[in-house]
Design a protein around this motif. Sequence first.
Motif, PDB file in Angstrom:
ATOM      1  N   ALA A  87     -74.203  20.558  11.301  1.00 42.01           N
ATOM      2  CA  ALA A  87     -73.579  19.827  12.411  1.00 42.01           C
ATOM      3  C   ALA A  87     -74.333  19.998  13.720  1.00 42.01           C
ATOM      4  N   GLY A  88     -75.056  21.113  13.887  1.00 45.89           N
ATOM      5  CA  GLY A  88     -75.810  21.331  15.112  1.00 45.89           C
ATOM      6  C   GLY A  88     -74.929  21.767  16.271  1.00 45.89           C
ATOM      7  N   ASP A  89     -75.481  21.683  17.472  1.00 50.19           N
ATOM      8  CA  ASP A  89     -74.760  22.097  18.674  1.00 50.19           C
ATOM      9  C   ASP A  89     -73.810  20.995  19.106  1.00 50.19           C
ATOM     10  N   THR A  90     -72.572  21.107  18.684  1.00 48.66           N
ATOM     11  CA  THR A  90     -71.564  20.104  18.994  1.00 48.66           C
ATOM     12  C   THR A  90     -70.189  20.740  18.932  1.00 48.66           C
ATOM     13  N   ILE A  91     -69.251  20.148  19.614  1.00 51.92           N
ATOM     14  CA  ILE A  91     -67.849  20.477  19.387  1.00 51.92           C
ATOM     15  C   ILE A  91     -67.354  19.567  18.259  1.00 51.92           C
ATOM     16  N   TRP A  92     -66.089  19.750  17.866  1.00 51.55           N
ATOM     17  CA  TRP A  92     -65.516  18.881  16.837  1.00 51.55           C
ATOM     18  C   TRP A  92     -65.246  17.515  17.459  1.00 51.55           C
TER      19      TRP A  92
ATOM     20  N   GLN B 152     -71.867  16.219  20.307  1.00 52.47           N
ATOM     21  CA  GLN B 152     -71.438  16.289  21.716  1.00 52.47           C
ATOM     22  C   GLN B 152     -71.484  17.742  22.129  1.00 52.47           C
ATOM     23  N   HIS B 153     -72.417  18.068  23.014  1.00 59.30           N
ATOM     24  CA  HIS B 153     -72.735  19.458  23.336  1.00 59.30           C
ATOM     25  C   HIS B 153     -71.792  20.013  24.416  1.00 59.30           C
ATOM     26  N   GLY B 154     -70.471  19.903  24.160  1.00 58.29           N
ATOM     27  CA  GLY B 154     -69.480  20.446  25.085  1.00 58.29           C
ATOM     28  C   GLY B 154     -68.260  19.562  25.166  1.00 58.29           C
ATOM     29  N   THR B 155     -67.193  20.100  25.759  1.00 54.49           N
ATOM     30  CA  THR B 155     -65.966  19.323  25.928  1.00 54.49           C
ATOM     31  C   THR B 155     -66.210  18.147  26.862  1.00 54.49           C
ATOM     32  N   ASP B 156     -65.260  17.222  26.894  1.00 48.09           N
ATOM     33  CA  ASP B 156     -65.390  16.073  27.792  1.00 48.09           C
ATOM     34  C   ASP B 156     -65.558  16.531  29.235  1.00 48.09           C
ATOM     35  N   GLN B 157     -64.795  17.542  29.643  1.00 46.67           N
ATOM     36  CA  GLN B 157     -64.881  18.049  31.011  1.00 46.67           C
ATOM     37  C   GLN B 157     -66.269  18.617  31.304  1.00 46.67           C
ATOM     38  N   ILE B 158     -66.775  19.403  30.378  1.00 48.69           N
ATOM     39  CA  ILE B 158     -68.095  19.999  30.574  1.00 48.69           C
ATOM     40  C   ILE B 158     -69.177  18.922  30.604  1.00 48.69           C
ATOM     41  N   MET B 159     -69.084  17.953  29.710  1.00 46.14           N
ATOM     42  CA  MET B 159     -70.100  16.902  29.664  1.00 46.14           C
ATOM     43  C   MET B 159     -70.049  16.024  30.907  1.00 46.14           C
ATOM     44  N   ALA B 160     -68.845  15.805  31.470  1.00 46.38           N
ATOM     45  CA  ALA B 160     -68.738  15.011  32.691  1.00 46.38           C
ATOM     46  C   ALA B 160     -69.466  15.688  33.847  1.00 46.38           C
ATOM     47  N   ALA B 161     -69.436  17.018  33.861  1.00 45.37           N
ATOM     48  CA  ALA B 161     -70.078  17.762  34.948  1.00 45.37           C
ATOM     49  C   ALA B 161     -71.539  18.077  34.669  1.00 45.37           C
ATOM     50  N   LEU B 162     -71.868  18.354  33.403  1.00 43.29           N
ATOM     51  CA  LEU B 162     -73.194  18.880  33.072  1.00 43.29           C
ATOM     52  C   LEU B 162     -73.884  18.103  31.957  1.00 43.29           C
TER      53      LEU B 162
ATOM     54  N   ILE C 109     -69.269  24.976  24.506  1.00 42.25           N
ATOM     55  CA  ILE C 109     -70.272  23.927  24.323  1.00 42.25           C
ATOM     56  C   ILE C 109     -70.686  23.787  22.853  1.00 42.25           C
ATOM     57  N   ILE C 110     -70.182  24.651  21.990  1.00 36.05           N
ATOM     58  CA  ILE C 110     -70.342  24.502  20.541  1.00 36.05           C
ATOM     59  C   ILE C 110     -69.033  24.905  19.860  1.00 36.05           C
ATOM     60  N   MET C 111     -69.033  24.913  18.558  1.00 39.22           N
ATOM     61  CA  MET C 111     -67.792  25.168  17.817  1.00 39.22           C
ATOM     62  C   MET C 111     -67.410  26.641  17.786  1.00 39.22           C
ATOM     63  N   GLY C 112     -66.164  26.860  17.329  1.00 38.33           N
ATOM     64  CA  GLY C 112     -65.638  28.205  17.146  1.00 38.33           C
ATOM     65  C   GLY C 112     -64.862  28.294  15.845  1.00 38.33           C
ATOM     66  N   LYS C 113     -64.060  29.346  15.722  1.00 35.88           N
ATOM     67  CA  LYS C 113     -63.398  29.624  14.449  1.00 35.88           C
ATOM     68  C   LYS C 113     -62.383  28.542  14.052  1.00 35.88           C
ATOM     69  N   GLU C 114     -61.695  27.940  15.043  1.00 40.74           N
ATOM     70  CA  GLU C 114     -60.732  26.892  14.706  1.00 40.74           C
ATOM     71  C   GLU C 114     -61.421  25.689  14.065  1.00 40.74           C
ATOM     72  N   ASP C 115     -62.658  25.452  14.452  1.00 42.31           N
ATOM     73  CA  ASP C 115     -63.394  24.325  13.875  1.00 42.31           C
ATOM     74  C   ASP C 115     -63.799  24.601  12.429  1.00 42.31           C
ATOM     75  N   VAL C 116     -64.014  25.864  12.102  1.00 36.16           N
ATOM     76  CA  VAL C 116     -64.255  26.224  10.708  1.00 36.16           C
ATOM     77  C   VAL C 116     -63.028  25.861   9.875  1.00 36.16           C
ATOM     78  N   GLU C 117     -61.859  26.144  10.394  1.00 35.31           N
ATOM     79  CA  GLU C 117     -60.630  25.794   9.677  1.00 35.31           C
ATOM     80  C   GLU C 117     -60.484  24.279   9.539  1.00 35.31           C
ATOM     81  N   ARG C 118     -60.833  23.527  10.603  1.00 37.81           N
ATOM     82  CA  ARG C 118     -60.789  22.066  10.515  1.00 37.81           C
ATOM     83  C   ARG C 118     -61.693  21.566   9.394  1.00 37.81           C
TER      84      ARG C 118
END
Length: 284
Positions: free
Chosen positions: A185-190, A152-162, A222-231
Motif C-alpha cells: 500500500a505504501g505511505d498512505t492512510i486508509w 494519500q500521505h496524511g489525513t485530509d487536514q494534514i494534506m490541506a496544510a502540507l 501520515i501513514i497507517m496504524g494498527k486500526e488499519d491492519v484490522e480494517r
Amino acid sequence: MTRIAKQLAIAAALAATVATSATAGSVGFQQIRNATVKITYGGTTFLVDPMLAKAGSYPAFQGTYHSELRNPTVELPLPLEDVMRADAVIVTHTHLDHWDDGAKAALPKHIPLFAQNDEDAASIRKAGFTDVRVLGPDSEFKGVRLTPVTGQHGTDQIMAALGERLGKTVGIVFRQPGHKTVYIAGDTIWTPQVAGAIAQYRPDVIVLNTGYARLKAFDGSIIMGKEDVERAYHAAPQATIIGSHMEALNHLTQTRQDLKDYVAEKGLDAQRVLVPADGEAYRF
C-alpha cells in the motif's frame, strides 16, 4: 539400467519438477528496514523503497516526534551488497526514507528503476540512473505486472496544510499468472482507493506501512496504524497482512509490540497478521 534404478530416476525427476514448480510459483517477501522490502516472484526480485544509509546519517524530520533522534535509528540487518541484490528497484515516492543518498550512491546506475510519475523519474535520472521507467496500468517486468494504486500521505487536514510538502505517493499491486497477488500500500492512510484496490485485485498478501508517523501540529498520522491492519484483515479475509515501516525513524510512534498486542487484544488470527523483524523473510 535396472528396473529399480529406472524407478528411482523417475522419482528423482518428478521430485525435482515439483520443487522447481514450487520455487517458480512462489512469492517471497523480506523486510529489510523501515519501508525497504524485497518482493520476489520466482527468479525476479524487486527492491522497494531503498533507504540504505548507515544509522544516524540524517537529522530528525522537522516538526515531528522524538526529534532528538537521528535517522535511520537502526542499522541495516544485512550487508549492503545483500540488500542491493535485486533485478529492479521500485520507488513509490522520493521522500528521504524511501529513496535516500545512500541508495543513490550504492545502487548500480544501470539497474531498471520504476518511479510513480514523470516528476519523480526526472529527479531519479538527475542522480545518474539510466533506466528509469514510469509506472502505468500496464507496467510489466519479466512477466510480473506492476499496477500503481494512488495513496494519500496524511489525513485530509494534514494534506490541506502540507500537501505540497508531502506530495504524491503510490502503492503497487504485483501480479503474475500462477503466483499469489501482493499489494504494497505504501505511505498512505486508509482511503477509498486502498479499499478499492483490495476489492478489485483480491491480494493474497497485503503489506501496510504501519508505523503511525506523526507530526506535532496535527492529530492523526501520515501513514497507517494498527486500526488499519484490522480494517485490511476484515476487508480481505483471504489475505495475509504484513506490518512494515516501523521502528526505524524518529517520527514513527507505533512499535511492533504495539501491533502484536493489538492483534491479540482484538482476537485477530496471528497467523494472518505478520509483524516481521528487520531481515525476516517469508514465502507464500
